[in-house]
Design a protein around this motif. Structure first.
Motif, short mmCIF file in Angstrom:
data_model
loop_
_atom_site.label_atom_id
_atom_site.label_comp_id
_atom_site.label_asym_id
_atom_site.label_seq_id
_atom_site.Cartn_x
_atom_site.Cartn_y
_atom_site.Cartn_z
N MET A 1 1.03 -1.16 0.19
CA MET A 1 -0.01 -0.01 -0.27
C MET A 1 0.71 1.09 -0.17
SD MET A 1 -3.04 -1.29 -0.22
CE MET A 1 -4.55 -0.20 0.91
N ILE A 2 0.70 2.38 -0.93
CA ILE A 2 1.31 3.73 -0.63
C ILE A 2 0.47 4.87 -0.21
CG2 ILE A 2 3.07 2.63 -2.19
CD1 ILE A 2 1.47 4.87 -4.37
N THR A 3 0.51 5.53 0.51
CA THR A 3 -0.02 6.77 0.60
C THR A 3 0.21 7.99 -0.39
OG1 THR A 3 -0.54 6.48 3.08
CG2 THR A 3 -1.49 8.53 2.27
N ILE A 4 -0.65 8.79 -0.98
CA ILE A 4 -0.33 9.68 -1.78
C ILE A 4 -1.23 11.19 -1.14
CG2 ILE A 4 -0.50 10.96 -4.14
CD1 ILE A 4 -1.05 8.14 -5.22
N ILE A 5 0.43 11.98 -1.25
CA ILE A 5 -0.34 13.03 -0.17
C ILE A 5 -0.77 14.30 -1.35
CG2 ILE A 5 -0.38 14.99 1.96
CD1 ILE A 5 1.12 12.53 3.36
N SER A 6 -1.37 14.98 -1.78
CA SER A 6 -1.61 15.92 -2.80
C SER A 6 -1.94 17.30 -2.67
CB SER A 6 -2.49 15.95 -3.99
OG SER A 6 -2.53 16.17 -5.04
N LYS A 7 -1.33 18.70 -2.91
CA LYS A 7 -1.74 19.75 -2.60
C LYS A 7 -1.63 19.94 -3.89
CE LYS A 7 1.03 20.86 1.26
NZ LYS A 7 2.24 21.48 2.00
N ALA B 1 -9.95 7.47 -0.03
CA ALA B 1 -9.41 8.88 0.91
C ALA B 1 -9.85 8.96 1.94
CB ALA B 1 -10.30 9.82 -0.23
N LEU B 2 -8.29 9.01 2.62
CA LEU B 2 -7.81 8.27 3.99
C LEU B 2 -8.69 10.32 4.18
CD1 LEU B 2 -4.88 7.70 3.91
CD2 LEU B 2 -7.34 6.43 4.12
N ALA B 3 -8.39 11.86 4.35
CA ALA B 3 -8.84 12.99 4.45
C ALA B 3 -8.38 13.44 3.68
CB ALA B 3 -7.44 13.02 5.83
N TYR B 4 -9.15 15.34 3.66
CA TYR B 4 -9.22 16.27 2.64
C TYR B 4 -9.12 16.86 3.10
CZ TYR B 4 -13.98 16.24 1.63
OH TYR B 4 -15.65 16.44 1.70
N GLY B 5 -8.85 18.46 2.75
CA GLY B 5 -9.25 19.60 3.18
C GLY B 5 -8.89 20.99 3.30
N HIS B 6 -8.50 21.74 3.20
CA HIS B 6 -7.19 23.52 2.85
C HIS B 6 -6.66 23.65 4.13
CE1 HIS B 6 -9.78 25.58 6.11
NE2 HIS B 6 -11.00 25.29 4.76
N ASP B 7 -5.51 24.18 3.56
CA ASP B 7 -4.72 24.62 4.21
C ASP B 7 -5.39 25.30 5.04
OD1 ASP B 7 -2.28 26.77 4.61
OD2 ASP B 7 -1.46 24.99 4.31
N LYS B 8 -5.16 25.70 6.60
CA LYS B 8 -5.77 26.21 7.07
C LYS B 8 -5.94 28.04 7.48
CE LYS B 8 -5.81 27.25 12.72
NZ LYS B 8 -5.26 26.89 13.93
N SER B 9 -4.21 28.43 6.60
CA SER B 9 -3.94 30.02 6.25
C SER B 9 -3.57 30.53 4.74
CB SER B 9 -2.65 30.43 7.14
OG SER B 9 -1.97 29.27 5.93
N ASP B 10 -5.27 28.92 4.45
CA ASP B 10 -4.88 29.73 2.36
C ASP B 10 -5.72 28.79 2.44
OD1 ASP B 10 -5.04 29.92 -0.36
OD2 ASP B 10 -2.75 29.66 -0.85
N HIS B 11 -7.68 29.25 1.86
CA HIS B 11 -8.78 28.06 1.43
C HIS B 11 -8.29 28.28 -0.01
CE1 HIS B 11 -11.01 29.40 4.82
NE2 HIS B 11 -9.99 29.10 5.20
N HIS B 12 -7.25 28.49 -0.96
CA HIS B 12 -7.10 28.38 -1.72
C HIS B 12 -6.05 27.02 -2.05
CE1 HIS B 12 -9.77 30.65 -3.86
NE2 HIS B 12 -9.16 31.85 -3.02
N VAL B 13 -5.36 26.16 -1.27
CA VAL B 13 -5.00 25.52 -0.68
C VAL B 13 -5.60 23.88 -0.48
CG1 VAL B 13 -2.47 24.00 -0.48
CG2 VAL B 13 -2.60 26.73 -0.88
N ALA B 14 -5.61 23.11 -1.30
CA ALA B 14 -6.49 21.71 -1.27
C ALA B 14 -5.43 20.68 -0.34
CB ALA B 14 -7.46 21.43 -1.97
#
Length: 87
Positions: free
Chosen positions: A1-7, A34-47
């Protein structure tokens, strides 16, 4: 298994999040969790998206999928960073 973290840089987080949620069945059919998704706390334009797939090759197929790439481009979404974590 691999985990992909994407910005991703997204023009409209709410719109993107709705589209991401709508793609749940397609991800499941492809074997992507999908383990999790959201936006950067300081920049809502970064998912930020955290996905789990069974192999790096399958993860690359997902990330390089022409339909996905076209949809991202059409929506003005750009990849900022991708990290692949091997487990």
């Amino acid at each position: 298994m691999i985990t992909i973290i994407s910005k991703l840089r997204v023009p409209d987080y709410g719109r993107w999040a709705g589209q991401f949620q709508a793609g749940a069945k397609s991800r499941e059919d492809f074997g992507v969790e999908a383990l999790a998704y959201g936006h950067d706390k300081s920049d809502h334009h970064v998912a930020i998206v955290i996905l789990r797939v069974e192999s790096e090759s399958k993860g690359r197929l997902l990330l390089e999928n022409p339909i996905l790439q076209k949809n991202l481009k059409d929506e003005g979404i750009t990849q900022l960073e991708i990290t692949i974590v091997e487990q």
